[in-house]
Scaffold this active site. Structure first.
Site, mmCIF file in Angstrom:
data_model
loop_
_atom_site.group_PDB
_atom_site.id
_atom_site.type_symbol
_atom_site.label_atom_id
_atom_site.label_comp_id
_atom_site.label_asym_id
_atom_site.label_seq_id
_atom_site.Cartn_x
_atom_site.Cartn_y
_atom_site.Cartn_z
ATOM 1 N N ASP A 1 0.884 -1.189 -0.116
ATOM 2 C CA ASP A 1 -0.090 -0.014 0.111
ATOM 3 C C ASP A 1 0.903 1.265 -0.035
ATOM 4 O O ASP A 1 1.264 1.756 1.069
ATOM 5 C CB ASP A 1 -1.008 -0.065 1.268
ATOM 6 C CG ASP A 1 -1.841 0.976 1.188
ATOM 7 O OD1 ASP A 1 -1.661 2.215 0.588
ATOM 8 O OD2 ASP A 1 -2.862 0.937 2.015
ATOM 9 N N GLU B 1 1.029 2.397 13.307
ATOM 10 C CA GLU B 1 -0.211 2.306 12.179
ATOM 11 C C GLU B 1 -1.200 1.649 12.835
ATOM 12 O O GLU B 1 -1.228 0.346 12.500
ATOM 13 C CB GLU B 1 0.513 1.899 10.806
ATOM 14 C CG GLU B 1 -0.404 1.894 9.502
ATOM 15 C CD GLU B 1 -1.412 1.109 9.401
ATOM 16 O OE1 GLU B 1 -2.643 1.190 10.166
ATOM 17 O OE2 GLU B 1 -1.422 -0.084 8.762
ATOM 18 N N GLU C 1 -11.381 -2.695 14.218
ATOM 19 C CA GLU C 1 -10.108 -3.140 14.534
ATOM 20 C C GLU C 1 -8.930 -2.500 14.524
ATOM 21 O O GLU C 1 -7.784 -2.965 14.392
ATOM 22 C CB GLU C 1 -9.785 -4.459 13.395
ATOM 23 C CG GLU C 1 -11.125 -5.429 13.434
ATOM 24 C CD GLU C 1 -10.931 -6.492 14.470
ATOM 25 O OE1 GLU C 1 -10.026 -6.337 15.301
ATOM 26 O OE2 GLU C 1 -11.670 -7.648 14.475
ATOM 27 N N HIS D 1 -5.363 0.081 0.921
ATOM 28 C CA HIS D 1 -5.903 -1.192 1.162
ATOM 29 C C HIS D 1 -7.219 -0.908 2.169
ATOM 30 O O HIS D 1 -8.103 -1.756 2.270
ATOM 31 C CB HIS D 1 -5.043 -2.108 2.055
ATOM 32 C CG HIS D 1 -4.604 -1.831 3.540
ATOM 33 N ND1 HIS D 1 -3.890 -0.630 3.946
ATOM 34 C CD2 HIS D 1 -4.997 -2.060 4.650
ATOM 35 C CE1 HIS D 1 -3.493 -0.696 5.116
ATOM 36 N NE2 HIS D 1 -4.581 -1.762 5.497
#
Length: 340
Positions: A9, A102, A111, A258
């Site tokens: 990504d 991240e 999540e 993504h």
């Protein structure tokens, strides 16, 4: 391998690289913690930027071992120390100058590891001078058309080699409406200017801020089309005074990531025209059993009878006049009256 997907990504990884490597003076001789290090790519950026010590914290035994091998392969084993554990289990004697992570999930919070980043901030980051990478986050929304989704997944069942399969169509439609869809939405399918529905300053936010929050908005349609759903995405900023700032955007108007976009598909699409006003109220509530999952509720609002927030993003005559009055008062007072 999910880490392969994330490393490929480019907008995601390049944003972190730029934020770190363009600001080496922030990292020179500093102690850094990388929360959820995975392959260790962010730790490697920090070490290359001049960090004195980097603690790469990774809960997965397999990934922590792989991260250690990658660190050694690149000659940073003296600088980067891999800690195989959840950050919540680390003894609080560690003190760091910078936390990088991240942590973002779909629509920012699904999540996500933001709760772990906040824990690390409160227990390991030097205060008040400590820095978080990224520093700020925003969630956006805009009504959208889903012509490709409808063509491929919904309307396809109207005529399957000369046969009607409405039972399948109805089942498919129910599946799309019952939970948020992760899609690449074309920029041409966005029907209005986006609005911010939530924003977070990671230096100051509280875990309580993540439990439940709502957004009540009215917008003006800027493009005639079919209103199929509400598109949601996020931006994160690496924002620091006197340094080069970087924004990572997952907007339909930005290069694809993504994370794509999250869409709340409406059970009944409607035709909208330029200038129409739409309203909604949306609530994000953490799941009682899994706080990294959210229940999203969405309801339309009638712009003719419902009270609009003040100031309001829509371009109705009343809201435009109020916005102009407030702007004039702000200019006279030299300060912001409201922060939309």
């Amino acid at each position: 391998m999910v880490h392969h997907l994330m490393l490929k990504d480019h907008p995601r990884t390049q944003a972190y690289k730029d934020a770190i490597m363009r600001n080496p003076s922030l990292f020179r001789n500093k102690i850094v913690m990388d929360v959820g290090s995975g392959t260790g790519i962010l730790s490697l950026f920090c070490a290359r930027a001049g960090a004195k010590k980097v603690y790469a914290v990774e809960a997965s035994t397999k990934m922590a071992k792989l991260c250690q091998e990658i660190v050694k392969e690149n000659g940073y084993e003296e600088t980067i120390e891999v800690i195989q554990d959840q950050v919540e289990n680390i003894q609080p004697h560690l003190k760091v100058d910078i936390i990088v992570s991240e942590w973002m999930g779909f629509y920012l919070l699904h999540e996500s590891m933001l709760d772990s980043v906040i824990f690390a901030r409160d227990n390991f980051l030097r205060q008040p001078e400590g820095i978080l990478f990224p520093s700020h986050a925003r969630i956006y929304a805009a009504p959208c058309s889903l012509s490709t989704l409808y063509k491929n997944d919904i309307n396809f069942w109207d005529n399957v080699y000369g046969f009607s399969m409405n039972s399948v169509k109805n089942s498919m439609m129910l599946s799309k409406v019952s939970k948020p869809q992760i899609l690449d939405v074309a920029s041409d399918d966005i029907l209005s200017e986006p609005v911010v529905i939530a924003e977070f300053d990671l230096a100051w936010m509280d875990p309580y801020d993540l439990q439940c929050f709502s957004s009540r908005k009215f917008i003006s349609i800027s493009k005639t089309g079919k209103h199929h759903g509400l598109c949601i995405w996020f931006d994160v900023d690496f924002r620091f005074d006197h340094y080069q700032n970087v924004t990572l955007s997952t907007s339909p108007m930005a290069p694809s990531t993504h994370w794509k976009q999250t869409v709340l598909v409406l059970p009944s699409p409607s035709d909208v025209e330029e200038g129409d006003i739409l309203g909604w109220e949306m609530t994000f509530k953490q799941d009682d059993k899994n706080k990294r999952h959210y229940l999203i509720t969405y309801g339309g609002l009638d712009p003719e009878i419902e009270d609009h927030p003040m100031p309001c993003c829509c371009q109705s005559v009343r809201c435009t006049l109020i916005a102009e009055m407030l702007k004039k008062e702000e200019e006279e007072l030299g300060c912001e009256i409201f922060d939309v």
